[in-house]
Write a protein that holds these residues in place. Structure first.
Motif, PDB file in Angstrom:
ATOM      1  N   ALA A 147       0.841  -1.204   0.000  1.00 41.49           N
ATOM      2  CA  ALA A 147       0.000   0.000   0.000  1.00 41.49           C
ATOM      3  C   ALA A 147       0.869   1.244   0.000  1.00 41.49           C
ATOM      4  O   ALA A 147       2.067   1.202   0.309  1.00 41.49           O
ATOM      5  N   GLU A 148       0.244   2.347  -0.384  1.00 39.54           N
ATOM      6  CA  GLU A 148       0.849   3.675  -0.257  1.00 39.54           C
ATOM      7  C   GLU A 148      -0.141   4.555   0.479  1.00 39.54           C
ATOM      8  O   GLU A 148      -1.328   4.591   0.135  1.00 39.54           O
ATOM      9  N   LEU A 149       0.344   5.250   1.489  1.00 38.38           N
ATOM     10  CA  LEU A 149      -0.492   6.157   2.281  1.00 38.38           C
ATOM     11  C   LEU A 149       0.099   7.555   2.208  1.00 38.38           C
ATOM     12  O   LEU A 149       1.311   7.731   2.378  1.00 38.38           O
ATOM     13  N   ARG A 150      -0.742   8.525   1.955  1.00 35.23           N
ATOM     14  CA  ARG A 150      -0.301   9.916   1.875  1.00 35.23           C
ATOM     15  C   ARG A 150      -1.075  10.764   2.878  1.00 35.23           C
ATOM     16  O   ARG A 150      -2.266  10.567   3.079  1.00 35.23           O
ATOM     17  N   SER A 151      -0.373  11.715   3.446  1.00 31.85           N
ATOM     18  CA  SER A 151      -1.028  12.630   4.378  1.00 31.85           C
ATOM     19  C   SER A 151      -1.974  13.557   3.620  1.00 31.85           C
ATOM     20  O   SER A 151      -1.696  13.966   2.497  1.00 31.85           O
ATOM     21  N   ALA A 152      -3.083  13.865   4.247  1.00 37.31           N
ATOM     22  CA  ALA A 152      -4.020  14.820   3.660  1.00 37.31           C
ATOM     23  C   ALA A 152      -3.476  16.238   3.735  1.00 37.31           C
ATOM     24  O   ALA A 152      -3.957  17.139   3.050  1.00 37.31           O
ATOM     25  N   LEU A 153      -2.450  16.441   4.557  1.00 39.94           N
ATOM     26  CA  LEU A 153      -1.847  17.757   4.714  1.00 39.94           C
ATOM     27  C   LEU A 153      -0.707  17.936   3.722  1.00 39.94           C
ATOM     28  O   LEU A 153      -0.015  16.973   3.371  1.00 39.94           O
ATOM     29  N   GLU A 154      -0.515  19.153   3.257  1.00 37.06           N
ATOM     30  CA  GLU A 154       0.578  19.432   2.346  1.00 37.06           C
ATOM     31  C   GLU A 154       1.911  19.168   3.050  1.00 37.06           C
ATOM     32  O   GLU A 154       2.123  19.581   4.180  1.00 37.06           O
ATOM     33  N   HIS A 155       2.811  18.455   2.338  1.00 37.29           N
ATOM     34  CA  HIS A 155       4.122  18.086   2.876  1.00 37.29           C
ATOM     35  C   HIS A 155       3.980  17.249   4.145  1.00 37.29           C
ATOM     36  O   HIS A 155       4.845  17.277   5.026  1.00 37.29           O
ATOM     37  N   GLY A 156       2.882  16.490   4.228  1.00 40.34           N
ATOM     38  CA  GLY A 156       2.627  15.706   5.432  1.00 40.34           C
ATOM     39  C   GLY A 156       3.240  14.328   5.433  1.00 40.34           C
ATOM     40  O   GLY A 156       3.152  13.608   6.422  1.00 40.34           O
ATOM     41  N   GLY A 157       3.854  13.926   4.344  1.00 38.31           N
ATOM     42  CA  GLY A 157       4.547  12.649   4.333  1.00 38.31           C
ATOM     43  C   GLY A 157       3.844  11.575   3.523  1.00 38.31           C
ATOM     44  O   GLY A 157       2.623  11.601   3.321  1.00 38.31           O
ATOM     45  N   ILE A 158       4.648  10.617   3.047  1.00 34.34           N
ATOM     46  CA  ILE A 158       4.162   9.483   2.255  1.00 34.34           C
ATOM     47  C   ILE A 158       4.746   8.214   2.864  1.00 34.34           C
ATOM     48  O   ILE A 158       5.940   8.137   3.148  1.00 34.34           O
ATOM     49  N   ILE A 159       3.909   7.211   3.043  1.00 41.83           N
ATOM     50  CA  ILE A 159       4.344   5.914   3.540  1.00 41.83           C
ATOM     51  C   ILE A 159       4.112   4.876   2.449  1.00 41.83           C
ATOM     52  O   ILE A 159       3.002   4.737   1.941  1.00 41.83           O
ATOM     53  N   ARG A 160       5.176   4.151   2.086  1.00 45.29           N
ATOM     54  CA  ARG A 160       5.045   3.048   1.127  1.00 45.29           C
ATOM     55  C   ARG A 160       5.483   1.772   1.814  1.00 45.29           C
ATOM     56  O   ARG A 160       6.560   1.728   2.423  1.00 45.29           O
ATOM     57  N   CYS A 161       4.670   0.736   1.715  1.00 46.95           N
ATOM     58  CA  CYS A 161       5.018  -0.512   2.394  1.00 46.95           C
ATOM     59  C   CYS A 161       4.752  -1.711   1.492  1.00 46.95           C
ATOM     60  O   CYS A 161       3.833  -1.709   0.674  1.00 46.95           O
ATOM     61  N   LYS A 162       5.590  -2.733   1.642  1.00 47.29           N
ATOM     62  CA  LYS A 162       5.455  -3.993   0.926  1.00 47.29           C
ATOM     63  C   LYS A 162       5.623  -5.131   1.921  1.00 47.29           C
ATOM     64  O   LYS A 162       6.285  -4.985   2.953  1.00 47.29           O
ATOM     65  N   GLU A 163       4.990  -6.265   1.587  1.00 49.80           N
ATOM     66  CA  GLU A 163       5.041  -7.435   2.467  1.00 49.80           C
ATOM     67  C   GLU A 163       4.632  -7.048   3.890  1.00 49.80           C
ATOM     68  O   GLU A 163       5.292  -7.381   4.872  1.00 49.80           O
ATOM     69  N   GLN A 164       3.536  -6.324   3.962  1.00 51.60           N
ATOM     70  CA  GLN A 164       3.062  -5.750   5.224  1.00 51.60           C
ATOM     71  C   GLN A 164       1.628  -6.197   5.491  1.00 51.60           C
ATOM     72  O   GLN A 164       0.799  -6.257   4.575  1.00 51.60           O
ATOM     73  N   ASP A 165       1.349  -6.520   6.733  1.00 56.77           N
ATOM     74  CA  ASP A 165      -0.031  -6.765   7.149  1.00 56.77           C
ATOM     75  C   ASP A 165      -0.744  -5.414   7.180  1.00 56.77           C
ATOM     76  O   ASP A 165      -0.461  -4.575   8.041  1.00 56.77           O
ATOM     77  N   LEU A 166      -1.655  -5.216   6.244  1.00 52.76           N
ATOM     78  CA  LEU A 166      -2.274  -3.899   6.102  1.00 52.76           C
ATOM     79  C   LEU A 166      -3.352  -3.628   7.154  1.00 52.76           C
ATOM     80  O   LEU A 166      -3.883  -2.509   7.216  1.00 52.76           O
ATOM     81  N   LEU A 167      -3.670  -4.645   7.961  1.00 53.55           N
ATOM     82  CA  LEU A 167      -4.627  -4.439   9.043  1.00 53.55           C
ATOM     83  C   LEU A 167      -3.924  -4.388  10.402  1.00 53.55           C
ATOM     84  O   LEU A 167      -4.563  -4.518  11.448  1.00 53.55           O
ATOM     85  N   SER A 168      -2.623  -4.180  10.367  1.00 52.11           N
ATOM     86  CA  SER A 168      -1.842  -4.143  11.604  1.00 52.11           C
ATOM     87  C   SER A 168      -2.040  -2.825  12.337  1.00 52.11           C
ATOM     88  O   SER A 168      -2.528  -1.832  11.783  1.00 52.11           O
ATOM     89  N   ASP A 169      -1.614  -2.805  13.605  1.00 57.31           N
ATOM     90  CA  ASP A 169      -1.697  -1.579  14.409  1.00 57.31           C
ATOM     91  C   ASP A 169      -0.823  -0.479  13.817  1.00 57.31           C
ATOM     92  O   ASP A 169      -1.145   0.716  13.918  1.00 57.31           O
ATOM     93  N   GLU A 170       0.282  -0.879  13.203  1.00 56.66           N
ATOM     94  CA  GLU A 170       1.197   0.106  12.601  1.00 56.66           C
ATOM     95  C   GLU A 170       0.503   0.905  11.501  1.00 56.66           C
ATOM     96  O   GLU A 170       0.594   2.134  11.445  1.00 56.66           O
ATOM     97  N   ILE A 171      -0.208   0.198  10.617  1.00 56.99           N
ATOM     98  CA  ILE A 171      -0.943   0.872   9.540  1.00 56.99           C
ATOM     99  C   ILE A 171      -2.103   1.669  10.127  1.00 56.99           C
ATOM    100  O   ILE A 171      -2.384   2.795   9.689  1.00 56.99           O
ATOM    101  N   ALA A 172      -2.756   1.108  11.120  1.00 58.96           N
ATOM    102  CA  ALA A 172      -3.887   1.815  11.759  1.00 58.96           C
ATOM    103  C   ALA A 172      -3.430   3.147  12.344  1.00 58.96           C
ATOM    104  O   ALA A 172      -4.165   4.142  12.298  1.00 58.96           O
TER     105      ALA A 172
END
Length: 303
Positions: A194-219
């Motif tokens: 998955a790729e997650l982007r902040s709704a805020l400008e310059h808020g950061g981008i998270i890209r992950c592979k081989e990751q449990d997408l329902l984990s507490d980390e993603i939450a």
């Protein structure tokens, strides 16, 4: 034959051209190689490759077309170095700084001189026209490449009433809800990317592979107002892909069991195998595309 990417465009009016009419329209814009002074050329070729005799292929009222693009390769450094040398020579000779327009004219001359000696590269883009499904699907990873094909098809036919899919709910909102709720529509399963982007400008981008997408980390990232902009998914055990918030589907991978369904067709008849694979592809995607649109909340109704 099997698409690796998918961009779907909705036909706003029925596609009424028969294969014969489509064939005649494409012939006027068939591919012609680059001339000595051409930077690029775009035109229709047979989707069946060298063995094909027509510029379109039809099976069960599904149509397949292919555009070929040839481009001259001129390394920017070569042009820049040659231009710098000419500019320095003329400025020294004329004892003045050249104007912007003069430099551009020199650059154009250099490009024209280099073009006949340039290497070429070729790219092929396929599109599936589904009159019954009321859409055109392009095997392209970018909208620019897809629009290039659609632009040539529009020019060939005189008009082409298509628009990108327009959902009632933005795809990033729906994909974010899927991860927040830990629940996907029937037939769909989460992948591990998955790729997650902040709704805020310059808020950061998270890209992950081989990751449990329902984990507490993603939450935790979702709780910090990040939205899902890319998501790996599986559909009906037959298809895996990465869905973007622009509705581009990339890295399509069909299950081995599906790919092997036509293995009984002899290799002595490649055209028969091509036709069978295209029919199988259409059948699978004709189920998948409406299911994906429904899973994403459906299309926006226009009055």
């Amino acid at each position: 034959m099997w698409f690796k990417n998918l961009l779907v465009y909705r036909l706003t009016k029925p596609f009424s051209h028969t294969q014969e009419q489509l064939e005649n329209a494409l012939q006027a814009f068939s591919f012609k190689p680059c001339g000595s002074q051409d930077l690029s050329q775009l035109g229709w070729v047979s989707p069946l490759g060298k063995q094909g005799q027509t510029l379109s292929h039809s099976a069960n009222n599904e149509l397949l077309i292919c555009v070929k693009k040839e481009e001259k390769i001129l390394p920017a450094t070569v042009v820049r170095d040659a231009l710098q040398e000419k500019v320095e020579h003329q400025e020294s000779e004329q004892q003045r700084a050249l104007k912007k327009a003069e430099k551009q004219a020199l650059k154009d001359d250099i490009v024209q001189q280099l073009l006949p000696r340039a290497f070429t590269r070729h790219a092929f883009t396929f599109a599936w026209v589904s009159p019954d499904g009321n859409f055109i699907a392009v095997d392209a990873a970018s909208s620019r490449k897809a629009e290039e094909l659609l632009g040539l098809l529009r020019k060939s036919l005189g008009s082409l009433p298509v628009v990108p899919l327009n959902l009632s709910t933005p795809a990033d909102v729906t994909m974010t809800d899927w991860l927040n709720q830990g629940d996907l529509p029937k037939g769909f399963e989460l992948g591990d990317e998955a790729e997650l982007r902040s709704a805020l400008e310059h808020g950061g981008i998270i890209r992950c592979k081989e990751q449990d997408l329902l984990s507490d980390e993603i939450a935790a990232h979702l709780a910090a107002d990040k939205m899902v902009t890319k998501l790996a998914l599986n559909y009906a055990d037959n298809l895996s892909f990465v869905l973007g918030d622009d509705l581009a589907l990339k890295r399509l991978k069909f299950a081995d069991e599906l790919l092997e369904e036509n293995d009984d067709i002899t290799s002595d008849d490649p055209l028969a195998r091509f036709d069978a694979d295209f029919t199988l592809l259409c059948a699978e995607l004709r189920q998948f595309i409406p299911a994906l649109i429904e899973a994403l909340g459906g299309e926006q109704v226009t009055e």
